[in-house]
Design a protein around this motif. Sequence first.
Motif, PDB file in Angstrom:
ATOM      1  N   THR A   1       0.883  -1.309   0.075  1.00  0.00           N
ATOM      2  CA  THR A   1       0.013   0.074  -0.038  1.00  0.00           C
ATOM      3  C   THR A   1       0.844   1.208  -0.014  1.00  0.00           C
ATOM      4  O   THR A   1       0.670   2.215  -0.720  1.00  0.00           O
ATOM      5  CB  THR A   1      -0.908   0.118   1.312  1.00  0.00           C
ATOM      6  OG1 THR A   1      -1.836  -1.191   1.212  1.00  0.00           O
ATOM      7  CG2 THR A   1      -1.741   1.202   1.111  1.00  0.00           C
TER       8      THR A   1
ATOM      9  N   ARG B   1      -8.641   3.009  -0.169  1.00  0.00           N
ATOM     10  CA  ARG B   1      -9.979   2.492   0.147  1.00  0.00           C
ATOM     11  C   ARG B   1     -11.119   2.592  -0.773  1.00  0.00           C
ATOM     12  O   ARG B   1     -11.735   1.584  -1.132  1.00  0.00           O
ATOM     13  CB  ARG B   1     -10.106   2.840   1.505  1.00  0.00           C
ATOM     14  CG  ARG B   1     -11.501   2.246   2.273  1.00  0.00           C
ATOM     15  CD  ARG B   1     -11.780   2.856   3.640  1.00  0.00           C
ATOM     16  NE  ARG B   1     -10.683   2.754   4.552  1.00  0.00           N
ATOM     17  CZ  ARG B   1     -10.685   3.290   5.743  1.00  0.00           C
ATOM     18  NH1 ARG B   1     -11.796   4.066   5.978  1.00  0.00           N
ATOM     19  NH2 ARG B   1      -9.811   3.183   6.610  1.00  0.00           N
TER      20      ARG B   1
ATOM     21  N   HIS C   1     -10.552   0.628  -3.854  1.00  0.00           N
ATOM     22  CA  HIS C   1     -10.831  -0.917  -3.303  1.00  0.00           C
ATOM     23  C   HIS C   1     -12.185  -1.242  -3.451  1.00  0.00           C
ATOM     24  O   HIS C   1     -12.932  -2.222  -4.025  1.00  0.00           O
ATOM     25  CB  HIS C   1     -10.093  -1.321  -2.325  1.00  0.00           C
ATOM     26  CG  HIS C   1     -10.380  -2.472  -1.598  1.00  0.00           C
ATOM     27  ND1 HIS C   1      -9.724  -3.923  -2.174  1.00  0.00           N
ATOM     28  CD2 HIS C   1     -11.352  -3.039  -0.756  1.00  0.00           C
ATOM     29  CE1 HIS C   1     -10.376  -4.910  -1.347  1.00  0.00           C
ATOM     30  NE2 HIS C   1     -11.454  -4.404  -0.557  1.00  0.00           N
TER      31      HIS C   1
ATOM     32  N   MET D   1      -7.565  -3.738  -6.177  1.00  0.00           N
ATOM     33  CA  MET D   1      -7.836  -4.727  -4.693  1.00  0.00           C
ATOM     34  C   MET D   1      -6.758  -4.729  -3.738  1.00  0.00           C
ATOM     35  O   MET D   1      -5.595  -5.070  -4.091  1.00  0.00           O
ATOM     36  CB  MET D   1      -7.863  -6.077  -5.296  1.00  0.00           C
ATOM     37  CG  MET D   1      -8.402  -7.133  -4.249  1.00  0.00           C
ATOM     38  SD  MET D   1      -8.315  -8.801  -5.093  1.00  0.00           S
ATOM     39  CE  MET D   1     -10.002  -8.742  -6.019  1.00  0.00           C
ATOM     40  N   LYS D   2      -7.142  -4.316  -2.513  1.00  0.00           N
ATOM     41  CA  LYS D   2      -6.346  -4.271  -1.351  1.00  0.00           C
ATOM     42  C   LYS D   2      -6.283  -5.639  -0.840  1.00  0.00           C
ATOM     43  O   LYS D   2      -7.249  -5.869  -0.388  1.00  0.00           O
ATOM     44  CB  LYS D   2      -6.788  -3.055  -0.553  1.00  0.00           C
ATOM     45  CG  LYS D   2      -5.508  -2.727   0.675  1.00  0.00           C
ATOM     46  CD  LYS D   2      -5.909  -1.584   1.433  1.00  0.00           C
ATOM     47  CE  LYS D   2      -4.737  -1.398   2.425  1.00  0.00           C
ATOM     48  NZ  LYS D   2      -4.370  -2.482   3.471  1.00  0.00           N
TER      49      LYS D   2
ATOM     50  N   VAL E   1      -1.533  -3.930  -2.965  1.00  0.00           N
ATOM     51  CA  VAL E   1      -2.335  -3.529  -3.889  1.00  0.00           C
ATOM     52  C   VAL E   1      -2.277  -3.818  -5.227  1.00  0.00           C
ATOM     53  O   VAL E   1      -1.314  -3.873  -5.902  1.00  0.00           O
ATOM     54  CB  VAL E   1      -2.292  -1.940  -3.988  1.00  0.00           C
ATOM     55  CG1 VAL E   1      -3.426  -1.381  -4.785  1.00  0.00           C
ATOM     56  CG2 VAL E   1      -2.408  -1.200  -2.582  1.00  0.00           C
TER      57      VAL E   1
ATOM     58  N   PRO F   1      -7.320  -5.991 -10.737  1.00  0.00           N
ATOM     59  CA  PRO F   1      -8.046  -7.050 -10.109  1.00  0.00           C
ATOM     60  C   PRO F   1      -8.277  -8.162 -11.311  1.00  0.00           C
ATOM     61  O   PRO F   1      -8.305  -9.222 -10.760  1.00  0.00           O
ATOM     62  CB  PRO F   1      -9.098  -6.502  -9.624  1.00  0.00           C
ATOM     63  CG  PRO F   1      -8.813  -5.129  -9.209  1.00  0.00           C
ATOM     64  CD  PRO F   1      -8.068  -4.648 -10.480  1.00  0.00           C
TER      65      PRO F   1
END
Length: 264
Positions: free
Chosen positions: A1, A26, A29, A35-36, A41, A45
């Motif tokens: 992150t 956030r 996401h 996508m965390k 990260v 995705p």
Amino acid sequence: TAVFCFLIEHNVYRSLRKRDLFLLVRFLHDTGEVMKIGDDVVINPSWLSSNVIGPLMSPILFPVHMEGIQDGIVYVERIEKVLDDFNGRGRISAHEAVKALSSLEICYPVAEKDGFYCFPALIQEERREELWIEDNDMSVYVGRRLECQDCTDIITPGTIPFLQTRSATRVQLSHAPLIWKNGLILEKIVKTCRVQGLIELHQEKRAIDVVVRGLSYSEAECLVFLQDMIDVTLKIKDDRNPGTIMKHEMPLSAKELKKLSAEQ
């Protein structure tokens, strides 16, 4: 992150504060743009789904898949081979892949077996009847049936595998749970008393039985463990089946409690 935030700060929005950068991550996401996963990260995705999760979880009819998996246990070298066959040799590290999949509760490391991982969704074995038979030492049985309230609802296929993974990694147990395609058995010491629990999905996929048994003096401990198992099951249901309402005030009969049918 932190690396992702650094790249945004120095290449996109130089004036953003660090707190705002983490809020941005956030938000991205939550909207599915990134996508965390833990401290990492994934910027794309769909790449993770197509190039990692897809080939590892594909059924046998796909050209690239994990072969000969019945109990869900996979060695890391086999994972690496599947990823190499799909993406090209050396493109994706198997260790990085299982790290991400473990964070997503798709797999978990097998205790005391270095390099082995369990993928519950790949399990094909049904419950062996001898795993839950009448035990003369176990005289206290309590249980509830969690059933979909609406006749049009079902419990999605991923619910039990996620429940198996979470039970193996986040619930304090005496040993690793025994798992099969549609359920699991857990054992725990509650206030010095040994209690056993069973969670199993019904064949029609509209209900889950949660049962606990223990010694004659362990009724209170059984009730505590039963509630813990129900709470975990309902939490998974809320995560994986949002909007599905389940009735959970349905006590099981004495016959169902003592010997659940192997066909369920």
